[in-house]
Motif scaffolding. Structure first.
Motif, short mmCIF file in Angstrom:
data_model
loop_
_atom_site.label_atom_id
_atom_site.label_comp_id
_atom_site.label_asym_id
_atom_site.label_seq_id
_atom_site.Cartn_x
_atom_site.Cartn_y
_atom_site.Cartn_z
N GLU A 657 0.83 -1.21 0.00
CA GLU A 657 0.00 0.00 0.00
C GLU A 657 0.87 1.26 0.00
O GLU A 657 0.58 2.23 -0.71
CB GLU A 657 -0.91 0.00 1.23
CG GLU A 657 -2.00 -1.07 1.22
CD GLU A 657 -3.21 -0.65 0.42
OE1 GLU A 657 -3.25 0.51 -0.04
OE2 GLU A 657 -4.11 -1.48 0.22
N LEU A 661 1.12 4.21 -2.80
CA LEU A 661 0.91 5.61 -2.42
C LEU A 661 2.07 6.48 -2.87
O LEU A 661 1.88 7.57 -3.42
CB LEU A 661 0.72 5.70 -0.90
CG LEU A 661 0.61 7.10 -0.30
CD1 LEU A 661 -0.63 7.81 -0.81
CD2 LEU A 661 0.60 7.04 1.23
N GLN A 664 2.11 7.31 -6.53
CA GLN A 664 1.20 8.40 -6.87
C GLN A 664 1.81 9.75 -6.50
O GLN A 664 1.58 10.75 -7.17
CB GLN A 664 -0.13 8.22 -6.15
CG GLN A 664 -0.88 6.96 -6.57
CD GLN A 664 -2.13 6.73 -5.72
OE1 GLN A 664 -2.45 7.52 -4.85
NE2 GLN A 664 -2.81 5.64 -5.99
#
Length: 872
Positions: A657, A661, A664
């Motif tokens: 995760e 993140l 991005q």
């Protein structure tokens, strides 16, 4: 002439009245020459017949005087006013010798009078302050003195102070005053005094500003009072209770120090176990009374309820007729009693007839068995199918012969009831059995990319599982029959193994596997409990499994029996979380079992649902693994540069995760991840940065370290905790960054990172990042297993029966280091199948099949080898 005038002044007329001497109504005053502008001096006297200026002992030429005559109206005496101009050149001629001065001399018939001297000076104000205020960090209520010595100037400069460009007026603020030496004094620093202060010096020539001094008023944290001790963590026996305090009295501000010491205290406690009451034996029957009854009694005393235990349930007095209904005493209303008895008998007969009818109806309906469980409806939709062997030239297809004798079916099984619909639903034939040519059905394994959105949409309509979908990246699903299969969520370490024959023959299940975000699922934690694993759902819940499926997921606990009490929790259909298994204790049911390894756990379950691993520390030596990961921007066009230090639970899903993140955010990994053991000592985690070249970089961190509170980390419910170090490079051409970052728990474990890389082009740590997709989310049938199906059946049939010399499944478990689970394996119909299923879950897809073959060969069954590595 000048000599005659001088003599006149020295020898005034004898006998003149002093009242008739000139007196000055206006005398010359000190003046300043600003830049090259000439200044004017004036004087006025009465009675005066002549007035002349004398400058530095010399008379000013008569032509340089401007004279004006008038008469004083009140006295009638003559008034004379004279003006002269003085230039900068005149003053500079005697500069350095003495000051330039002028005075008036007035004559009358009675004598002369001289005026005061007026000095003429050249005004200036130098640029540099002799002393400027400096930036400071002060504690609240501490006194502050900001010194300021203005630049040299004539006339002397006046000083005023600005706070954030606004004038500081001591008349309006009693906490502020300015000393005669121009220093600004704050008697007691307040939070509102945090500002930029500037000393301003000005005179008639110029206005000068000092460099601004940043004053930061910080507040050191202070502990609140302790809360009351919590209740004991156990309702019976030895447990723990705790109390806490917060660093809010006051809360640290503006870089103030965080509170030192523990924010949570824990102590042992013992709770008396509740004892439920139990009845004593009935007493003997009493004598038969006048009402043809006798009675007996008992007491709730064996034992009596205590410590909050439950009272006895049932009557403490029992009565009955003691004459076998032959009592001669006739109660009033006997005719009514007979009528009531007759009515009761009729009602009983009607109920029996109704029960017989219901049983007959159910028996007729009994042939409609539930054969297909489709997770697209979760609570309905079974239909009969039969499995036929697949074609030899296309082994990946399962040919299904449908039962077309009925077009609708009713499911009355044990699935969780829907909250927004009836428990019994009529449904048409599902999409799994759409008719094909020549009466044959071919079942293809669905593609997640093609049907993921549709599956998630159908799943999200269910009331109980509306929080289930997270998107296809964190979900896998497939359609399975008795051959079994496997679901995997890539790069998370989470998988679900459905062994062969776990799904009854003749049935097809559509099964899903989902990883939940912790903020989407409310998992209540009590006392010192902490989340140790991801929260995972597999389903649909309530489907019939004849053998346990194996759910694999990571965990972050450093397990030891003396430091931890670890429980497997499962969410019920009503949404409450229940303990279904305590690791290390005797299982209360054979439905669940857990194999806990160093970094993963394998949960055997015959009931699908939502699971999580939760631990409760038994001592301050209990520790969890934290993964420390450093990220920074891949591109940095500005002078500021941020380094983010993540403190994560050491499981693959959380790291995945964070990587998504950071992708991005445009981040890149700048150091190899490290593992830190975080103890239940109630001490916070601290982070600091050191050894930066001060000529190239500077840190914007005001305090010496940053801190993450203990309870934010220990709960495990905040997955992406991180601290940011904001750095500033002094030039955009600076690309090389070298520093050290320390991460440590107070009085505990610590790790250090040596950062040395080029922020513009260094990508050496990109290999640590996992790819976007690894593996296939769903595998159906034999492709999901390392052990070929026929070889597997051969091993099971050979090792399940007890061996004459102990050469059976127990020996295989010992060879595979699984002998601590013998009691669980023995409770199953096929212990060997359980061992092989666990081996498949632990070693797929990279397991060494030859090592398993060697272990089986050593068992010594059937000439010492059941299958060889070549057969595999």
């Amino acid at each position: 002439t000048g000599a005659q005038q001088s003599a006149t002044v020295a020898n005034p007329a004898s006998g003149a009245s002093p009242d008739l001497l000139p007196h000055f109504q206006l005398e010359p005053e000190d003046v300043y020459i600003v830049k090259n502008k000439a200044v004017s001096l004036a004087c006025r006297a009465t009675p005066a017949t002549q007035i002349y200026f004398k400058c530095n002992g010399e008379w000013v030429h008569q032509g340089d005087h401007v004279t004006q005559h008038s008469t004083d109206r009140s006295t009638g005496l003559p008034v004379m006013e004279v003006r002269i101009e003085v230039t900068r050149q005149q003053v500079e001629k005697i500069f350095g010798l003495e000051e330039y001065w002028c005075q008036c001399v007035a004559w009358s018939s009675s004598g002369t009078t001289k005026s005061q001297k007026a000095f003429v000076r050249i005004a200036y104000l130098r640029k540099n302050f002799e002393q400027e205020p400096t930036a400071r960090e002060v504690s609240i209520e501490q006194g502050i003195v900001l010194p300021c010595r203005p630049p040299e100037g004539i006339p002397p400069a006046e000083v005023e102070w600005l706070r954030n460009e606004e004038l500081v007026d001591p008349a309006l603020d009693a906490n502020v005053y300015v000393t005669p030496e121009h220093s600004l004094v704050l008697r007691q620093a307040r939070l509102a005094d945090t500002a930029n202060y500037t000393c301003v010096a000005k005179n008639i020539v110029a206005r000068r500003r000092s460099a601004s001094a940043a004053i930061t008023v910080y507040v050191n944290g202070g502990w609140s009072t302790w809360t009351q001790w919590s209740g004991c963590s156990t309702s019976c026996g030895r447990g723990w209770q705790k109390r806490s305090r917060t660093c809010t009295n006051p809360t640290p501000l503006n870089g103030g120090a965080f509170c030192e010491g523990q924010n949570v205290q824990k102590t042992a406690c013992t709770t008396l176990c509740p004892v439920d009451g139990a009845w004593s034996e009935w007493s003997k029957w009493s004598e038969c009374g006048a009402e043809c009854t006798h009675w007996r009694s008992r007491e709730c005393s064996e034992p009596a309820p205590r410590n909050g235990g439950r009272d006895c349930h049932g009557p403490e007095l029992d009565t009955r007729n003691c004459t076998s209904e032959l009592c001669t005493h006739v109660a009033p209303g006997a005719e009514d009693v007979a009528l009531y008895v007759g009515l009761v008998a009729v009602a009983v007969c009607l109920v029996l007839l109704l029960l017989v009818g219901v049983l007959v109806y159910c028996r007729k309906k009994g042939g409609l068995d539930a054969d297909v469980a489709d997770s697209s409806i979760l609570t309905a939709g079974f239909q009969p199918v039969s499995i036929k062997p697949s074609k030899a030239d296309n082994p990946s297809l399962l040919t299904i012969q449908p039962d077309l004798s009925t077009t609708t079916m009713t499911y009355q099984g044990s699935l969780c009831p829907r909250q927004d619909g009836p428990a019994k639903l009529q449904l048409p034939n599902g999409h799994l059995l759409s008719p094909l040519g020549a009466g044959r059905h071919t079942l293809h394994h669905s593609s997640p990319a093609a049907e993921g959105a549709d599956f998630v949409a159908r799943l999200s309509t269910q009331s109980y599982f509306r929080s289930l979908p997270r998107g296809t990246n964190n979900m896998a699903y497939g359609t399975f029959n008795f051959l079994g299969g496997r679901l995997m969520i890539p790069n998370t370490g989470i998988s679900l193994l459905i062994p062969p024959d776990a799904i009854p023959r003749g049935k097809i299940y559509e099964v899903y596997l989902t990883l939940h975000k912790q903020e989407e699922v409310r998992l209540p934690l009590a006392g010192c409990q902490t989340l140790l694993s991801p929260i995972v759902s597999c389903g649909p819940p309530g489907v019939l499994l004849t053998r346990p499926a194996i759910l694999a997921m990571g965990h972050c606990v450093e397990a030891s029996a003396e430091n931890w009490s670890i429980r497997l929790k499962k969410q019920s259909c009503e949404g409450t979380w229940e303990d279904v298994l305590q690791l290390g204790a005797e299982p209360c049911t054979e439905l669940y079992y857990c194999q806990l390894e160093a970094q993963a756990c394998y949960v055997f379950t015959e009931q699908l649902g939502r699971f999580a691993l939760v631990g409760e520390s038994l001592s301050m030596a209990a520790s969890k693994r934290l993964k420390l990961v450093l990220f920074a921007p891949a591109a940095c066009p500005s002078l500021e540069y941020n380094i983010r230090v993540y403190c994560l639970s050491d499981t693959q899903d959380v790291l995945k995760e964070v990587i998504q993140l950071e992708k991005q955010l445009g981040g890149q990994l700048i150091g190899a991840p490290r593992v830190l053991h975080f103890k239940d000592s109630y001490h916070n985690l601290r982070l600091s940065i050191h050894d930066m070249p001060s000529s190239l970089w500077k840190s914007k961190l005001l305090a010496s370290y940053q801190e993450i509170p203990f309870y934010h980390i220990w709960s495990g419910l905040q997955p992406f905790l991180h601290c940011t170090f904001t750095l500033e490079r002094l030039s955009t051409s600076t690309c090389e960054l070298a520093c050290k970052i320390w991460v440590w728990q107070v009085e505990g474990d610590g790790q250090s990172f040596t950062v040395n890389f080029n922020i513009a082009k260094d990508t050496r740590f990109s290999d640590w990042l996992v790819p976007d997709e690894v593996g296939t989310p769903a595998l159906v049938g034999p492709s999901a297993f390392k052990i070929p199906f026929l070889i597997r059946q051969k091993i099971i049939s050979s090792l399940d029966p007890p061996g004459t010399r102990g050469a059976d499944w127990r020996t295989l478990a010992q060879k595979l280091n699984l002998d601590s689970h013998l009691s669980f394996f023995a409770s199953k119909a096929s212990p060997t199948a359980m061992i092989l299923n666990l081996w498949e879950a632990r070693h797929f897809p990279n397991g060494n099949l030859s090592q398993l073959a060697a272990a089986v060969a050593e068992v010594g069954k059937q000439d010492g080898a059941l299958f060889s590595e070549a057969e595999c």
